[in-house]
Scaffold this motif. Structure first.
Motif, PDB file in Angstrom:
ATOM      1  N   ILE A  46      37.859  42.502  59.625  1.00  0.00           N
ATOM      2  CA  ILE A  46      38.776  42.367  58.486  1.00  0.00           C
ATOM      3  C   ILE A  46      38.104  41.590  57.342  1.00  0.00           C
ATOM      4  CG2 ILE A  46      39.945  40.233  59.196  1.00  0.00           C
ATOM      5  CD1 ILE A  46      41.988  43.147  58.042  1.00  0.00           C
ATOM      6  N   TYR A  86      36.394  44.246  55.428  1.00  0.00           N
ATOM      7  CA  TYR A  86      37.304  45.134  54.703  1.00  0.00           C
ATOM      8  C   TYR A  86      37.810  44.480  53.416  1.00  0.00           C
ATOM      9  CZ  TYR A  86      37.750  47.065  59.498  1.00  0.00           C
ATOM     10  OH  TYR A  86      37.513  47.547  60.752  1.00  0.00           O
ATOM     11  N   GLU A  87      38.196  43.198  53.527  1.00  0.00           N
ATOM     12  CA  GLU A  87      38.817  42.566  52.363  1.00  0.00           C
ATOM     13  C   GLU A  87      37.826  42.446  51.211  1.00  0.00           C
ATOM     14  OE1 GLU A  87      40.314  38.999  54.170  1.00  0.00           O
ATOM     15  OE2 GLU A  87      38.400  37.961  54.085  1.00  0.00           O
ATOM     16  N   THR A 110      36.963  46.219  49.844  1.00  0.00           N
ATOM     17  CA  THR A 110      38.003  46.848  49.017  1.00  0.00           C
ATOM     18  C   THR A 110      38.177  46.120  47.689  1.00  0.00           C
ATOM     19  OG1 THR A 110      39.724  45.538  50.097  1.00  0.00           O
ATOM     20  CG2 THR A 110      39.318  47.745  50.982  1.00  0.00           C
ATOM     21  N   PHE A 111      37.715  44.886  47.620  1.00  0.00           N
ATOM     22  CA  PHE A 111      37.877  44.098  46.392  1.00  0.00           C
ATOM     23  C   PHE A 111      36.956  44.606  45.288  1.00  0.00           C
ATOM     24  CE2 PHE A 111      36.869  40.573  43.577  1.00  0.00           C
ATOM     25  CZ  PHE A 111      38.124  40.046  43.300  1.00  0.00           C
ATOM     26  N   TYR A 112      35.719  44.941  45.660  1.00  0.00           N
ATOM     27  CA  TYR A 112      34.732  45.291  44.641  1.00  0.00           C
ATOM     28  C   TYR A 112      34.708  46.780  44.391  1.00  0.00           C
ATOM     29  CZ  TYR A 112      33.097  40.540  45.015  1.00  0.00           C
ATOM     30  OH  TYR A 112      33.032  39.176  44.999  1.00  0.00           O
ATOM     31  N   THR A 113      34.759  47.137  43.105  1.00  0.00           N
ATOM     32  CA  THR A 113      34.801  48.568  42.781  1.00  0.00           C
ATOM     33  C   THR A 113      33.472  49.257  43.071  1.00  0.00           C
ATOM     34  OG1 THR A 113      34.278  47.998  40.506  1.00  0.00           O
ATOM     35  CG2 THR A 113      36.587  48.405  41.034  1.00  0.00           C
ATOM     36  N   MET A 165      35.215  53.485  48.989  1.00  0.00           N
ATOM     37  CA  MET A 165      35.964  53.489  50.241  1.00  0.00           C
ATOM     38  C   MET A 165      36.303  54.907  50.706  1.00  0.00           C
ATOM     39  SD  MET A 165      35.665  50.357  50.314  1.00  0.00           S
ATOM     40  CE  MET A 165      36.256  50.159  51.960  1.00  0.00           C
TER      41      MET A 165
END
Lengths: 935, 164
Positions: free
Chosen positions: B60, B63-64, B67-70, B74
């Motif tokens: 996790i 994942y966090e 998913t935060f950085y463009t 994903m």
């Protein structure tokens, strides 16, 4: 200053120190320019709440069982370091108070700020409160009202209203359109359960809670403890029972029945039915936490399969009967058998799931009315070696310390226990301890979840605990790490013990247990050097032929390092059933009566005879395995069992079934038609824990009140009422109505450590025994002296189990039985809840090496054969077990794992050796039998 | 089987060694970049789990961050990833028109990939080239002062390239 929402507490009650009455050295801070005492290290929020009450400052991301976080900023207050000095706005929840500072919790700009924050939150929150399940119990609603939101000035931004509800899981639900990104669920998952399923994904407006990598609850690693749902301030995460809805008539606090942790539950009732369960934050045992069994697995209580009328077997068929008929039948039969064969032809097995009061009445009935000491309980098959071993070493067979001590210890030693599955709430605390990086030692044949986080995992071969214990003690002595002062002052038998230990052949022991001796040495040194080390153990210690011996070695390990008698140390059995401590305390043992007095001791024999006003035998009765032998030998004719499914859960099923089938009278009090009930001659339908009152004693000796939540299901009676009825029926007069209050009063007269226990005084958190005359409980035992005076060192050598000596050539694998989190024992209750949707079968854990050897792939049926029989079970290939070792559960009657387990048992306590079974495996030709749908 | 080559593994070790013991999580972003390059241009869950295992952190935690950085994808992406900046200066200079134009021309929405697997459109946050707004990143190069015509030309070129 605008209107104040908080009301200042009275000085007497709240401890407010006025300007004049202040102690010279007291540290103070000023709230609205008035001085208030500051506690060391407290936050601004805690200071304000302590003096002005919980509602004094609104909060959103703060929760009672979570660390301060400071993300929502709703709790902001103005702070100045000097009067009239520059003011800064600080989040009060995670800012420590600076003594001498000036705090303004309701300044105009703080009020404006709060309002603005909530407005921003509301731009992304649907205002559909009227149709929301938490309407009127929503913290966002409350805070919005509290800060006075009338309209939202911001245009609707990008919203999350399109987020779909997640209804994939058997219990957990989510609707993230309601999420306010407060992180409470994430923190609950991390800080409370330690499962790390939830987090925040994305960024900016797109920030959203993720379960794993954007999967649903069902596919995530969620263990359904429900901590996130309870923590969630809105309905973003909830459960299928809508446990935050206010649609309830009342909430009743009671105690969970699924393990020895003794979690307190708050059960919501609507229209006489149970609606949902939450965990009270203020409960000492579980602080707002439970596992899925406690919180969600209650649907069994009014399941259609519940037995609702007494049944009498006539010509092999069960025929419905009234209670009167059943009682008459039983009383007549019992009298007949007693007159013909004597009282010793009758035996009782009480239930460690029942209350103290019921256990007490059961043993009283068997002893005083039937005139035999043939009374035992399911503790026989779990922690009886703990009771005997600790009695011999310390004088008392109970946990020395309290669970709260986990916070105070420096090292945990967990032997033969998988608390993650068996004792989930304590398990979560132990896991948090291990994750924090403090020294943790796990001794277990399986790489359990706790073992994965542990500093040392000693992955021994099943049945070799004694080898490891001898090794650890050897290293402690040879490294000179004994606590000489403690040994000299508080113990006896040390010199002899030391010589035995130093005479051990370490290399031989290393080969036996299969653990690198250097690793054992390091772990031993870590345990001995820790300022405070706390031991926990489970059935992986007791369910062995050397169970009692191992317990005495563990006790010696604690004594040799001086780890007894103060906070954060001790020997702490993780008791399996909710009241396994209590059933032994109440005298459901064939050699000790209520309060642990030997029945063969003339002094106590006389005392019991006088107390019960009856003639009692002065010799020990039969233990459970002996009862089976006696039945097979026609010596035992009648048996009365409360709530135990021996036919599924006792080892060597054929042996058990044969014995039970021979009985002339076999009374079973049960909730469901279990495998054992099917063998009964009379079945009495019992009430579940949700339908009755009494007390349970948890694993830390805490006597807690169980309160009836709903009325007994029609046609059923509580076990206590049945006992009272049958005693009256057989001419031994008792008050007509079972009520825990009078039974507890009677118990307090005969059980010394219950002396000051009174029903009305137990309160929410109960009391830990011994409870003295004044009603004061005890959280740590053996503080000054041991119960037996001096602690006794008792040595035994490792001895190979008879099971392996006799069978290992033909049956080279060892299977050890275990438990799953989702199911409880024979599964009679949990299989009748949605838990069965989560874990559907018993599975066989098998190492990839062994699987390859037998061409077994994941999900294949495997035939496991032992000298007693064979079973077919589904394979789960995992490196949790070493090659040569297998592991399985026995929750499902479709598998009947105990067909293969052995009748070998502990040499002292006769606790069966479930953990070491010699077997062989092959790929099965048998069809997979899908368990019957029960929900 | 998701596994870095020996060479890449050494590189991972080298990156991890830059940080103090117990702080190996600090190496997460560089290792994620390596993983994205290595395993098909995007971060599938098993890839992130592999990274977690390498760094000995929880899945996790990967994942966090991912998913935060463009810059981490994903979802699977096309051969050419058009990352169009939409932060302030680019927006003022008409990035919205550029994005709309690309959508129309390729027949896809933001975050989608053309059926031929050639293009993925992905709006990005500031790429640090405000002086050349509006701009986009294509692979390892910047395309600056974008106009509809420039975009058309670029897309046509890339299509032609693919055909050859």
């Amino acid at each position: 200053m605008s209107k104040q929402y908080y009301v200042e507490s009275k000085p007497a009650a709240g401890g407010v120190i006025s300007g004049n009455g202040m102690k010279a050295d007291a540290k103070v801070a000023y709230v609205d320019d008035k001085p208030y005492e500051v506690k060391e290290g407290e936050t601004i929020l805690s200071l304000i709440r302590r003096h002005f009450g919980k509602g004094a400052v609104p909060t959103l991301c703060d929760a009672p069982n979570l660390e301060p976080f400071g993300s929502c900023r709703v709790c902001s207050v103005d702070v100045a370091l000097s009067k009239g000095g520059p003011v800064k706005t600080m989040a009060s929840c995670h800012t420590p108070v600076i003594p001498g500072s000036f705090i303004y919790p309701e300044s105009d700009r703080v009020q404006k700020l709060r309002k603005n924050i909530i407005e921003l939150v509301l731009t992304d929150h649907p205002l559909d409160c009227l149709t929301c399940e938490v309407n009127n119990n929503c913290e966002l609603q409350e805070v919005a009202a509290r800060v006075g939101i009338r309209d939202v000035r911001y245009p609707e931004g990008k919203t999350h209203l399109d987020k779909k509800k997640d209804l994939s899981h058997a219990y957990m639900t989510s609707d993230f359109s309601k999420c306010i990104n407060c992180f409470r669920c994430v923190r609950a998952c991390d800080e409370v359960q330690g499962q790390f399923v939830l987090s925040m994904g994305g960024r900016g407006f797109d920030s959203h809670i993720i379960k794993g990598m954007e999967v649903n609850f069902k596919d995530s690693d969620c263990v359904s403890c429900g901590a996130c749902a309870q923590a969630c301030p809105t309905s973003a995460i909830s459960d299928i029972f809508e446990s935050k809805s206010i649609q309830v008539d009342e909430k009743v606090r009671t105690v969970c029945t699924y393990c020895g942790v003794g979690c307190n539950l708050e059960v919501a009732v609507k229209g006489g039915k149970i609606k949902s369960i939450q965990a009270p934050y203020e409960a000492e045992t579980n602080q707002g936490h439970t596992c899925l069994k406690g919180r969600f697995a209650f649907a069994f209580y009014n399941h259609k399969d519940r037995l609702r009328t007494p049944l009498i077997k006539k010509n092999g068929e069960f025929v419905e009967a009234t209670w009167e008929e059943a009682y008459d039948h039983i009383a007549t039969k019992l009298t007949e058998i007693k007159n013909k064969y004597g009282g010793d032809a009758i035996a009782g097995i009480s239930s460690s799931r029942g209350t103290n009061e019921e256990n007490y009445l059961m043993q009283k009935f068997i002893r005083a009315v039937m005139g035999t000491n043939n009374i035992d309980c399911c503790a026989r098959v779990c922690h009886s070696p703990t009771a005997i071993g600790m009695q011999r070493s310390f004088g008392t067979g109970a946990a020395t310390n309290s669970i709260k001590d986990i916070k105070l210890t420096d090292c945990i030693l967990v032997i033969g226990a998988n608390p993650t599955d068996g004792h989930p709430v304590t398990g979560a605390k132990l896991k948090q301890f291990a994750i924090s990086g403090k020294t943790s030692i796990v001794i277990d044949p399986r790489r359990t979840e706790l073992a994965k986080y542990a500093t040392y995992h000693l992955q021994l071969r099943p049945g070799t605990n004694m080898a490891i214990m001898n090794m650890m003690l050897y290293y402690i002595i040879s490294e000179g790490l004994e606590d000489k002062n403690f040994i000299e002052k508080r113990t006896e038998g040390y010199e002899e013990f030391k010589q035995e230990i130093l005479g051990q052949n370490i290399d031989e022991l290393e080969a036996i247990c299969g653990v690198d001796k250097n690793l054992v040495r390091e772990a031993a040194i870590a345990y001995a050097k820790a300022p405070n080390a706390m031991e926990f153990h489970g059935l992986g210690v007791t369910e062995h032929s050397q169970g009692t011996h191992t317990i005495m070695m563990i006790s010696s390990l604690a004594m040799i390092t001086g780890n007894v008698g103060r906070p954060g140390v001790g020997v702490n059995p993780l008791r399996g059933q909710n009241n396994v401590q209590g059933s032994a305390d109440m005298g459901c043992q064939p050699y000790q009566g209520a309060g642990y007095f030997e029945v063969s001791d003339p002094v106590y024999h006389k005392k019991y005879e006088e107390f019960y006003n009856a003639k009692l035998p002065n010799y020990n009765g039969l233990k459970i395995p002996q009862m089976y032998e006696a039945a097979l030998n026609d010596k035992l004719k009648a048996m009365w069992v409360i709530g135990e499914d021996m036919a599924q859960t006792d080892p060597n099923t054929h042996h058990v079934v044969n014995a039970l089938s021979k009985l002339e009278l076999f009374v079973v009090q049960e909730l469901f038609m279990t495998e054992t009930a099917k063998l009964a001659t009379v079945i009495l339908p019992a009430s579940s824990f949700l339908e009755k009152s009494g007390t349970f004693t948890n694993g830390e000796r805490r006597i807690q009140r169980v309160n009836a939540v709903v009325a007994p299901i029609e046609g059923t009676k509580s076990d206590g009422q049945v006992m009272v009825d049958i005693m009256n029926r057989m001419g031994y007069k008792q008050p007509e109505l079972y009520d825990p209050e009078w039974v507890l009063e009677e118990i307090s007269q005969i059980v010394p450590f219950f002396e000051g226990v009174k029903w009305d005084e137990l309160g929410g958190d109960g009391k830990q025994w011994p409870v003295n005359k004044e009603g004061k409980g005890t959280d740590i035992l053996h503080t000054e002296t041991f119960k037996r005076g001096k602690g006794k060192f008792i040595h035994n050598n490792y001895k190979k189990s008879k099971e392996l000596v006799e069978n290992e050539k033909q049956y080279p694998y060892i299977i050890t039985t275990n438990r799953e989190l989702e199911h409880y024992n024979c599964g009679a209750m949990t299989r009748r809840t949605n838990n069965v949707l989560i874990v559907t079968d018993d599975v066989l854990m098998i190492n990839p090496v062994d699987a390859a050897k037998h061409q077994i792939v994941d999900g294949d049926m495997v035939c496991v054969e032992s000298p007693r029989g064979k079973v077919d079970v589904k394979a789960k290939i995992t490196d949790e077990v070493k090659p040569g070792i297998l592991s399985s559960t026995f929750h499902f009657p479709e598998v009947m794992m105990n067909n293969i387990t052995s009748s070998v048992s502990d040499s002292e306590a006769m606790c069966p050796e479930y953990k070491v079974v010699a077997c062989n495996i092959r790929k099965s030709k048998g069809e997979y039998k899908k368990p019957k749908a029960t929900v | 089987m998701i596994k870095f080559s020996e060479e890449k593994l050494n590189k991972v070790k080298e990156v991890m060694a830059r940080y103090p013991e117990g702080k190996q999580k600090s190496a997460l972003i560089p290792v994620l970049h390596m993983a994205q390059d290595e395993f098909g241009g995007w971060l599938d869950t098993p890839v992130m789990d592999y990274v977690a295992e390498l760094l000995n952190i929880l899945p996790i935690e990967v994942y966090e961050v991912a998913t935060f950085y463009t810059m981490f994808n994903m979802k699977p992406v096309g051969k050419h990833l058009l990352e169009v900046c939409r932060t302030g200066p680019c927006m003022v200079n008409g990035c919205d028109d550029i994005i709309d134009h690309i959508k129309q021309k390729l027949g896809i929405s933001e975050g989608e990939t053309t059926p031929d697997g050639l293009f993925t459109l992905k709006p990005a946050e500031c790429l640090g080239a405000c002086g050349y707004a509006p701009m986009m990143q294509l692979g390892k190069t910047y395309r600056e002062h974008l106009t509809k015509e420039k975009v058309d030309k670029l897309i046509d070129e890339l299509r032609a390239q693919a055909k050859n």
